[in-house]
Write an enzyme that holds these catalytic residues in place. Structure first.
Site, PDB file in Angstrom:
ATOM      1  CD  GLN A 138      88.703  21.712 -32.058  1.00 56.49           C
ATOM      2  OE1 GLN A 138      88.936  20.261 -32.389  1.00 56.49           O
ATOM      3  NE2 GLN A 138      90.219  22.527 -31.781  1.00 56.49           N
ATOM      4  N   GLY A 139      84.592  23.902 -31.179  1.00 54.00           N
ATOM      5  CA  GLY A 139      84.416  25.456 -31.258  1.00 54.00           C
ATOM      6  C   GLY A 139      86.045  25.959 -31.351  1.00 54.00           C
ATOM      7  CB  ALA A 140      86.661  30.093 -31.439  1.00 60.48           C
ATOM      8  CD  GLU A 141      86.148  31.023 -25.800  1.00 61.79           C
ATOM      9  OE1 GLU A 141      87.090  31.660 -24.996  1.00 61.79           O
ATOM     10  OE2 GLU A 141      85.258  31.865 -25.189  1.00 61.79           O
ATOM     11  CB  ALA A 142      85.235  25.510 -25.110  1.00 64.90           C
ATOM     12  CE  LYS A 155      82.533  26.359 -23.502  1.00 65.80           C
ATOM     13  NZ  LYS A 155      80.903  27.918 -22.889  1.00 65.80           N
ATOM     14  CG  ASP A 163      79.193  35.182 -28.102  1.00 60.32           C
ATOM     15  OD1 ASP A 163      79.013  35.005 -29.254  1.00 60.32           O
ATOM     16  OD2 ASP A 163      79.471  33.590 -27.819  1.00 60.32           O
TER      17      ASP A 163
END
Lengths: 325, 224
Positions: free
Chosen positions: B9-13, B28, B133
């Site tokens: 789990q990342g910051a937005e996905a 994703k 990014d």
């Protein structure tokens, strides 16, 4: 028991605060307010500080119910900030330190990265990611590899500067501050206008957004498509979302579970609310931000000085200079 | 698509592992951010899915390895793509090299990787693909890292732009990411810049912009 008095005048606010062992005894402040549509210039700001310094000092002592002899240490801001206002304020601090025969401590603004340790000490946060948002700064700072590092920042103007300049377009009052008036109008905004949203890695950019809204705003309001309230609302929602996004990225990057907002823009309730929601979703903790950490003020400087005085450090009189950066 | 299991789990996905018609794949899925205004949230999510898919495809067409896109669903905000199996992130690789060797040896060993990254970025930028990014976590090395099979991922913030400014900022973002993540990585980044300059005939403007953006850094005026 240590009583510290702090003088802060690096920008358009002159503040003098007195702290006794972590407790704020008094913290009066006077802001140089320019007419709507105008910013503050160094020379006029310095004159304002010179004019009000003694009144505020008297008020600080009276409210705290202390006399000069009770005070242990005098603290002031060395910088960064505008030269003329800094020097005017430092002069008062140096004078009273010598009159009262007290040691003096000069400070770089506590929220410069090298001194951010202070923020941690004051809040009791263990390893926070810090969002530092003010008229002159926009940075995300976090602790990594035994050092505070800037993970993200604005690549052009600061967020506070962006808000202030938009307030000038709408001719909002500078009393008590342009950002505060934007916040109040935004509460009644309903219609969301999509604005340029610029996040690059962990950095943000506001200049494109500002040019866009500066150009469009007069026409949109005139045609009645959007009210000034709607525009303030849209601006806040957009720039704050950008700030929260880069803060969250830095937290994910460092595995940090604590977040702290400092700087003038940190007083904004909507920004705090958004940060709180983000923190909650990540299972992280948002540290309470009160005025001690938000606007430039004397208590903040006194608190920093109090910590330093207790560790036995003072500044020799010959080193009590100021620096703009 | 078969049932999926959460891997990260990342910051937005969220990343899931699943299979797509029998092939192992990564899903994703971008999730809603409740702190954002709903229409801003929806528009950003859709924008980023589209940018990501476009850039993944365009990079591949220009010879830069990226995961193949199998399927996109804007309704559920999902991209289903090839799983890059047997891979490590450049971030983990650098850390393991630096851990296992002396500083001097690790600088020598990481040199070819720096060159490869520089060449890859040159290709992207020559084709006007700005990643948006760049970090060492968004680059993978497949199979033996010594073979330098570099795979670029995470194009959500990418865009197509022929401006030296945007490309300069792209490099600036990478520089900051490398220096803040990896201690003693100055030479590694110089190597990247060096090979970028050699492989990209239009790099002079970009490097000039990079220097300019670096200068913008620290001190901003509060007036004006």
């Amino acid at each position: 028991m240590v009583i510290a008095i702090g003088f802060e005048g690096s920008a358009n606010k002159l503040g003098i605060g007195i702290i006794k062992d972590g407790e704020v005894l008094s913290n009066p402040r006077h802001t140089y307010i320019t007419p709507p549509g105008q910013g503050f210039l160094p020379r006029d700001t310095a004159k304002h500080h010179q004019k009000h310094a003694l009144d505020i000092l008297r008020k600080a002592l009276d409210e705290a119910k202390v006399t000069p002899s009770d005070i242990d240490v005098v603290c002031y801001t060395k910088g960064p900030g505008m030269g003329a206002p800094l020097v005017s304020t430092a002069l008062v601090a140096r004078t009273v330190a010598q009159l009262w025969r007290k040691p003096i401590i000069g400070f770089l603004n506590p929220y410069q990265p090298s001194d951010i340790e202070m923020g941690r000490l004051i809040t009791g946060a263990d390893n926070p990611t810090v969002l530092y948002v003010s008229g002159g700064n926009t940075q995300v700072i976090a602790y990594s590899q035994r050092r505070y590092r800037i993970f993200g920042e604005t690549i052009d103007i600061a967020v506070g500067n962006c808000l202030d300049r938009f307030a000038r377009v709408l001719k909002l009052s500078n009393d008590p501050s342009p950002g505060y008036n934007i916040e109040q109008l935004a509460k009644n905004g309903k219609k969301f206008l999509e604005l340029p949203y610029t996040v690059k890695g962990m950095d943000v950019s506001f200049s494109g957004l500002l040019s866009y809204i500066e150009e469009k705003a007069p026409e949109l309001v005139e045609k009645g498509e959007y009210t000034p309230e709607d525009l303030c609302f849209s601006l806040q929602e957009t720039v704050f979302a950008m700030l929260i996004e880069i803060t969250e990225r830095a937290m994910a990057h460092c595995g940090s579970q604590e977040v702290l907002i400092v700087g003038g823009v940190g007083c904004n309730k909507r920004l705090q609310e958004m940060m709180g929601k983000m923190a909650e979703e990540r299972g992280a903790k948002l540290y309470a931000t009160d005025e001690r950490f938000c606007i430039d003020n004397g208590a903040m400087i006194a608190q920093a000085g109090w910590e330093m005085y207790k560790s036995g450090q003072t500044t020799p009189l010959k080193d009590t200079f100021c620096t703009q950066r | 698509m078969s049932s999926k299991t959460l891997i990260k789990q990342g910051a937005e996905a969220k990343l899931y592992s699943a299979t797509f018609h029998g092939r192992p794949c990564i899903v994703k899925e971008r999730f809603k951010k409740s702190y954002r205004h709903p229409s801003l949230d929806q528009s950003l999510t859709n924008q980023r899915i589209k940018s990501e898919v476009r850039a993944l495809l365009r990079s591949r067409m220009n010879g830069v390895r990226t995961p193949t896109v199998y399927f996109v669903d804007l309704e559920t905000s999902q991209i289903c793509m090839e799983e890059i199996r047997d891979s490590v992130t450049v971030r983990d690789y650098i850390m393991s090299v630096q851990k296992s060797q002396s500083l001097e040896d690790s600088i020598v060993q990481l040199k070819p990787l720096g060159r490869k990254i520089g060449e890859t970025l040159a290709v992207l930028h020559q084709n006007n693909i700005v990643h948006g990014d760049l970090t060492t976590s968004n680059m993978l090395l497949q199979s033996d890292p010594m073979n330098l099979n570099l795979v670029m991922i995470d194009f959500g913030l990418s865009h197509f732009e022929n401006l030296a400014e945007d490309k300069g900022v792209d490099l600036y973002v990478l520089e900051r990411a490398i220096l803040s993540t990896h201690p003693n990585s100055d030479e590694f980044f110089s190597e990247i810049l060096d090979s970028y300059t050699q492989s990209n005939p239009g790099s002079a403007d970009v490097i000039a912009k990079l220097d300019e953006v670096r200068m913008r850094g620290r001190k901003r005026t509060m007036v004006g």
